[in-house]
Write an enzyme that holds these catalytic residues in place. Structure first.
Site, PDB file in Angstrom:
ATOM      1  N   ASN A   1       0.778  -1.299   0.141  1.00  0.00           N
ATOM      2  CA  ASN A   1      -0.019   0.226   0.147  1.00  0.00           C
ATOM      3  C   ASN A   1       0.922   1.308  -0.097  1.00  0.00           C
ATOM      4  O   ASN A   1       2.134   1.167   0.055  1.00  0.00           O
ATOM      5  CB  ASN A   1      -0.907   0.208   0.992  1.00  0.00           C
ATOM      6  CG  ASN A   1      -0.168  -0.130   2.513  1.00  0.00           C
ATOM      7  OD1 ASN A   1       0.330   0.818   2.801  1.00  0.00           O
ATOM      8  ND2 ASN A   1      -0.402  -0.958   3.261  1.00  0.00           N
ATOM      9  N   ASP A  25      -4.731  -5.796   5.486  1.00  0.00           N
ATOM     10  CA  ASP A  25      -5.545  -6.521   6.135  1.00  0.00           C
ATOM     11  C   ASP A  25      -5.949  -8.188   5.698  1.00  0.00           C
ATOM     12  O   ASP A  25      -6.213  -9.060   6.334  1.00  0.00           O
ATOM     13  CB  ASP A  25      -7.043  -6.143   5.961  1.00  0.00           C
ATOM     14  CG  ASP A  25      -7.406  -4.796   6.455  1.00  0.00           C
ATOM     15  OD1 ASP A  25      -6.920  -4.473   7.923  1.00  0.00           O
ATOM     16  OD2 ASP A  25      -7.886  -3.564   6.023  1.00  0.00           O
ATOM     17  N   LYS A  32       8.414 -18.777  -8.615  1.00  0.00           N
ATOM     18  CA  LYS A  32       7.940 -17.638  -9.256  1.00  0.00           C
ATOM     19  C   LYS A  32       6.773 -18.083 -10.372  1.00  0.00           C
ATOM     20  O   LYS A  32       6.903 -19.223 -11.105  1.00  0.00           O
ATOM     21  CB  LYS A  32       8.942 -16.802 -10.290  1.00  0.00           C
ATOM     22  CG  LYS A  32       8.357 -15.760 -10.946  1.00  0.00           C
ATOM     23  CD  LYS A  32       9.801 -15.238 -11.606  1.00  0.00           C
ATOM     24  CE  LYS A  32       9.023 -13.886 -12.366  1.00  0.00           C
ATOM     25  NZ  LYS A  32       9.815 -13.861 -13.642  1.00  0.00           N
ATOM     26  N   PRO A  63      -3.507 -11.163  11.142  1.00  0.00           N
ATOM     27  CA  PRO A  63      -4.145 -11.068  12.491  1.00  0.00           C
ATOM     28  C   PRO A  63      -4.075  -9.284  12.589  1.00  0.00           C
ATOM     29  O   PRO A  63      -3.597  -8.634  11.929  1.00  0.00           O
ATOM     30  CB  PRO A  63      -2.951 -11.354  13.184  1.00  0.00           C
ATOM     31  CG  PRO A  63      -1.673 -11.436  12.034  1.00  0.00           C
ATOM     32  CD  PRO A  63      -2.361 -11.701  10.903  1.00  0.00           C
ATOM     33  N   ASP A  64      -5.001  -9.057  13.355  1.00  0.00           N
ATOM     34  CA  ASP A  64      -5.181  -7.540  13.642  1.00  0.00           C
ATOM     35  C   ASP A  64      -4.390  -7.205  14.911  1.00  0.00           C
ATOM     36  O   ASP A  64      -5.003  -7.579  16.017  1.00  0.00           O
ATOM     37  CB  ASP A  64      -6.705  -7.158  13.933  1.00  0.00           C
ATOM     38  CG  ASP A  64      -6.950  -5.591  14.118  1.00  0.00           C
ATOM     39  OD1 ASP A  64      -6.148  -5.105  14.803  1.00  0.00           O
ATOM     40  OD2 ASP A  64      -8.024  -5.072  13.689  1.00  0.00           O
ATOM     41  N   ILE A  65      -3.106  -6.670  14.573  1.00  0.00           N
ATOM     42  CA  ILE A  65      -2.237  -6.674  15.696  1.00  0.00           C
ATOM     43  C   ILE A  65      -2.651  -5.641  16.790  1.00  0.00           C
ATOM     44  O   ILE A  65      -2.594  -5.762  17.966  1.00  0.00           O
ATOM     45  CB  ILE A  65      -1.013  -6.105  15.249  1.00  0.00           C
ATOM     46  CG1 ILE A  65      -0.569  -7.064  13.742  1.00  0.00           C
ATOM     47  CG2 ILE A  65       0.209  -5.962  16.174  1.00  0.00           C
ATOM     48  CD1 ILE A  65       0.715  -6.382  12.976  1.00  0.00           C
ATOM     49  N   PHE A 122      -4.724   4.057  14.659  1.00  0.00           N
ATOM     50  CA  PHE A 122      -4.981   4.981  13.651  1.00  0.00           C
ATOM     51  C   PHE A 122      -6.247   4.569  12.934  1.00  0.00           C
ATOM     52  O   PHE A 122      -6.311   3.333  12.736  1.00  0.00           O
ATOM     53  CB  PHE A 122      -3.597   5.159  12.930  1.00  0.00           C
ATOM     54  CG  PHE A 122      -2.938   6.163  13.398  1.00  0.00           C
ATOM     55  CD1 PHE A 122      -2.084   6.005  14.344  1.00  0.00           C
ATOM     56  CD2 PHE A 122      -2.632   7.483  12.925  1.00  0.00           C
ATOM     57  CE1 PHE A 122      -1.109   7.218  15.121  1.00  0.00           C
ATOM     58  CE2 PHE A 122      -1.812   8.453  13.366  1.00  0.00           C
ATOM     59  CZ  PHE A 122      -1.067   7.994  14.495  1.00  0.00           C
ATOM     60  N   LYS A 165     -14.814   2.222  15.266  1.00  0.00           N
ATOM     61  CA  LYS A 165     -13.479   1.578  15.437  1.00  0.00           C
ATOM     62  C   LYS A 165     -12.827   1.264  16.967  1.00  0.00           C
ATOM     63  O   LYS A 165     -12.194   0.157  17.136  1.00  0.00           O
ATOM     64  CB  LYS A 165     -12.451   2.209  14.338  1.00  0.00           C
ATOM     65  CG  LYS A 165     -11.237   1.144  13.954  1.00  0.00           C
ATOM     66  CD  LYS A 165     -10.614   1.894  12.604  1.00  0.00           C
ATOM     67  CE  LYS A 165     -11.413   1.676  11.451  1.00  0.00           C
ATOM     68  NZ  LYS A 165     -10.873   2.103  10.090  1.00  0.00           N
ATOM     69  N   LYS A 220     -12.072  -2.403  18.482  1.00  0.00           N
ATOM     70  CA  LYS A 220     -10.774  -2.879  18.625  1.00  0.00           C
ATOM     71  C   LYS A 220     -10.420  -2.613  20.171  1.00  0.00           C
ATOM     72  O   LYS A 220      -9.322  -3.363  20.518  1.00  0.00           O
ATOM     73  CB  LYS A 220      -9.667  -1.875  17.885  1.00  0.00           C
ATOM     74  CG  LYS A 220     -10.017  -1.821  16.353  1.00  0.00           C
ATOM     75  CD  LYS A 220      -8.724  -2.093  15.688  1.00  0.00           C
ATOM     76  CE  LYS A 220      -9.303  -2.086  14.081  1.00  0.00           C
ATOM     77  NZ  LYS A 220      -8.086  -2.688  13.224  1.00  0.00           N
TER      78      LYS A 220
END
Ligand code: CTP
Length: 397
Positions: free
Chosen positions: A208, A276, A286, A303-305, A323, A337, A341
């Site tokens: 990203n 995500d 390859k 995993p959502d750290i 964030f 959020k 979380k």
């Protein structure tokens, strides 16, 4: 004040090098150990003998001084210090530092180190005000280097203006301020920053656009307040914060492992743009166009750290900050959020293209906590970082 502090003092070639001798004396008076390094040009102005006599230590002059088994390697030499001071710092050494060149002992030490660096420039006024030197100075400040001076004054070359090296006592004061306890001294803060890369095969990945700028600025601001910072970063081009324990990772799962290893912490700031999803079907070899045609990628959830750390039963950091980058209903989404979380604060920002925030130098954030939403005015990312670090210090005090 400087008892037991180890200072690696790099003297480069300028007429102000004679003031470097006084600086050594003043530092030692205050209990610091000074390891001197001289460039070849510096030896035109002061002798290695006088430098080592004042420092009470061997003078390091050439890279091959370090090849002897009994000597420290340059990596060890640069890292064994608590602080590296370059005084005087010529236009040339600033240029080398800004470019990351390593063609002599001084520049190699500066490139090989993760120790904080302070520079006291000394040069002719036109050299100091030249666009190239301005650029180098701006780059070095962005890289976390601290500047002391230069001052205005009469110069050896007969001109008047900025470029004269700060007086030794001013440099000593800046060094003492660097070591003075701050509001976060003794506190450990963990920061995630940058993007993650999720492999498709050994040569391709999904990424990203995160630059890591905001996370790096927060780390630098926390370091300035005296915190010990562990900086877990995905692949980013920006220089990591000088003086932090930097752990470089690629994938979300590596980031999760690094975060787990780095705990416990007093506070944790999750500024990374973690992917995500990862490619569940990532290939070890390859993908060949001829064999696959159009590949079909299947995804697995990462995993959502942040959520994991925020919901820890044992050893949860006292303050967990996430964030939220949103484009619509910023406050409502970020507030939801925060609850989902389980973190204490969410730093929310509007990343709609029209704001120019993504990839830009400024940010307009709203700090969402149990007390509600606190919108901050639009300001430089560095100022957002300074303000957030101040709030963290208040919360931990
Ligand atoms: N985060 C994390 N681990 C993940 C994903 C996100 O630690 N696997 C952290 C980020 O560092 C950031 C916050 O969670 O602090 C962002 O939350 P996220 O759910 O990723 O936000 P968005 O990507 O904006 O999610 P959504 O699509 O739900 O808006």
């Amino acid at each position: 004040m400087l008892q037991d502090k180890r200072i690696l003092l790099i003297l480069t070639g300028g007429i102000a090098a004679y003031k470097g001798l006084d600086l050594i004396r003043r530092l030692r008076e205050r209990g610091a150990a000074v390891t001197p390094v001289l460039t070849r040009a510096a030896e035109q102005f002061i002798t290695p003998l006088s430098v080592s006599a004042l420092a009470g230590e061997k003078v390091y002059r050439e890279l091959f001084d370090l090849t002897d088994e009994a000597e420290m390697g340059h990596i060890q030499l640069s890292r064994s210090a608590d602080l590296i001071v370059v005084a005087p710092a010529t236009a040339d050494i600033l240029a080398k530092m800004a470019q990351g060149r390593a063609d002599d002992l001084a520049s190699t030490l500066l490139l090989a180190t993760d120790t904080p660096v302070m520079v006291a420039p000394a040069m002719n006024v036109r050299m100091w005000t030249h666009a190239a030197t301005r650029r180098n100075r701006d780059q070095l400040i962005a890289d976390g280097i601290t500047f002391v001076g230069p001052n205005d004054g009469d110069m050896a070359c007969g001109e008047f203006g900025p470029g004269r090296m700060a007086e030794p006592l001013d440099i000593v004061a800046a060094i003492e301020a660097h070591f003075a306890p701050g509001p976060l001294t003794g506190r450990h803060v963990l920061i995630t920053s940058g993007p993650t890369h999720e492999p498709i095969d050994p040569v391709r990945y999904i990424a990203n656009r995160s630059s890591g700028a905001q996370g790096t600025a927060i780390a630098n601001a926390l370091l300035r307040l005296g915190a010990r910072v562990t900086f877990v970063t995905g692949p980013a081009d920006i220089a990591p914060p000088q003086g932090a324990d930097v752990i470089a990772v690629e994938t979300a799962r590596e980031m999760q492992d690094a975060v787990t290893q780095a705990l416990p912490a007093d506070a944790a700031v999750f500024a990374a743009a973690v992917a995500d999803w990862r490619v569940a079907s990532a290939s070890d070899s390859k993908l060949k166009k001829s064999a696959y045609g159009l590949p079909v990628l299947t995804f697995a959830e990462n995993p959502d750290i942040l959520a994991q750390v925020a919901q820890m039963q044992d050893g949860r950091p006292g303050l967990v900050i996430g964030f939220a980058a949103e484009t619509d209903d910023v406050i409502a989404n970020a507030t939801a959020k925060r609850a989902r979380k389980g973190c204490d604060w969410i730093v929310a920002n509007d990343v709609s293209p029209a704001t120019g925030i993504m990839g830009g130098a400024e940010n307009a954030v709203t700090l969402i906590s149990a007390d509600g939403a606190d919108p901050w005015p639009r300001m430089a990312k560095d100022d957002v970082a300074t303000r957030l670090a101040g709030r963290i210090a208040d919360a931990l005090s």
